[in-house]
Design a protein around this motif. Sequence first.
Motif, short mmCIF file in Angstrom:
data_model
loop_
_atom_site.label_atom_id
_atom_site.label_comp_id
_atom_site.label_asym_id
_atom_site.label_seq_id
_atom_site.Cartn_x
_atom_site.Cartn_y
_atom_site.Cartn_z
N ALA A 64 -5.71 -10.42 5.23
CA ALA A 64 -4.21 -10.68 4.83
C ALA A 64 -4.12 -11.61 3.89
N LYS A 65 -5.02 -11.63 2.82
CA LYS A 65 -4.69 -12.50 1.65
C LYS A 65 -3.78 -11.78 0.65
N PRO A 66 -2.61 -12.55 0.19
CA PRO A 66 -1.73 -11.92 -0.76
C PRO A 66 -2.43 -11.80 -2.11
N LEU A 67 -2.15 -10.78 -2.83
CA LEU A 67 -2.45 -10.60 -3.91
C LEU A 67 -1.36 -11.17 -4.94
N ALA A 68 -1.32 -12.45 -5.67
CA ALA A 68 -0.78 -12.90 -6.33
C ALA A 68 0.07 -12.22 -7.30
N ALA A 71 3.83 -8.81 -4.96
CA ALA A 71 4.53 -8.81 -3.56
C ALA A 71 5.26 -7.62 -3.33
N GLN A 72 5.86 -7.14 -4.46
CA GLN A 72 6.72 -5.92 -4.64
C GLN A 72 6.21 -4.85 -5.39
N ASN A 75 0.88 -1.74 -3.50
CA ASN A 75 -0.58 -1.43 -3.70
C ASN A 75 -1.23 -0.15 -3.17
N THR A 91 -0.47 0.28 -8.36
CA THR A 91 0.74 0.01 -7.76
C THR A 91 1.59 1.11 -8.25
N GLU A 293 -0.34 -2.17 1.72
CA GLU A 293 1.08 -2.35 1.30
C GLU A 293 1.59 -3.72 2.31
N ASN A 295 0.84 -5.95 -0.44
CA ASN A 295 -0.01 -6.62 -1.45
C ASN A 295 -1.11 -7.59 -0.55
N LEU A 296 -1.45 -7.03 0.56
CA LEU A 296 -2.45 -7.90 1.41
C LEU A 296 -4.04 -7.36 1.04
#
Length: 305
Positions: A64-68, A71-72, A75, A91, A293, A295-296
């Motif tokens: 669950a690492k957020p893709l910098a 967020a909206q 992906n 995206t 989705e 963005n994790l």
Amino acid sequence: MLKMFKKRPARWLSIAACLGLLIAALDYLHWDDRLLFLWQERSTSAEQQAQSIWLPNYRAVIQAKPLAGLAQAENSGLSWSPLSNTLFTVTGRVPKLVELSLDGEVLREVELRGFSDPEGVEVLSDGRIAIIDERRAQLTAFYLPLDAQFIDGDSLASIDLGRSRANNKGFEGVAWDPRNQQMLLAKERSPFGLFSLPFPPAVDNVEASVPKLLELPSGQIFMRDFSSLAVDQRTGHVLVLSDESRMLLELDEQGNPVSFISLAMGFNGLTSSIKQAEGVAMDAHGTIYIVSEPNLFYVFKKQDS
């Protein structure tokens, strides 16, 4: 006494309703098929396991690492590039092609102009990048310049895959099969399906717009939908990702299930469930990458059995 008699039928009706819902849920999620397959996995020899991907031996090492900055972005799709040793995802909300490092750092973003709903992405052996636009039912392949700021899809040749009658339930997954020089395509659902497409495709005449897709066996696959595909270059086996079933399944070259893992909390080292898994990729060493989705990012590595 009369009151007790009235309460008991109501209680039995409630129990029957609960059992009915439980049975329906088990059927919907294919838990009966999963339990049967788990039993079959117990008889798989060590030699057979060594010749496959063998998902039960994988454990989550990044979760669950957020893709910098995404967020909206919504992906979807994921692919490993053997040329750059990086990952690519697309995206949907604002169509972009995003390059990632193997530990989930965003390296660059490329605007996708002329794309409506990019859902799948795959890097071919020669370095071309193929993208599926689900809403338009098109497959577009192109070379990505190192300094590209955008890709103009309207100026590129696309392959018409044929529109699905089910809105937004068309082709979503794509994978490159280098052994057979073909694309593998996954139709999401209503109904789901797996297809192969020689690439570049041959057509019977110059007026043919829809190439001949060969439907592959999928009736034995215990999933609710298909989100993404990946091909293991070492074994030729295929990974099939399902969002609704929260499952990753391994198929052999004949399309038979070999192994699977649940993407629910508590399985394979996951401390929380992977919700809405939309992309899977595998590198040359067998490491598995998943994006969900919004963005994790997740990484699974094979452990000693």
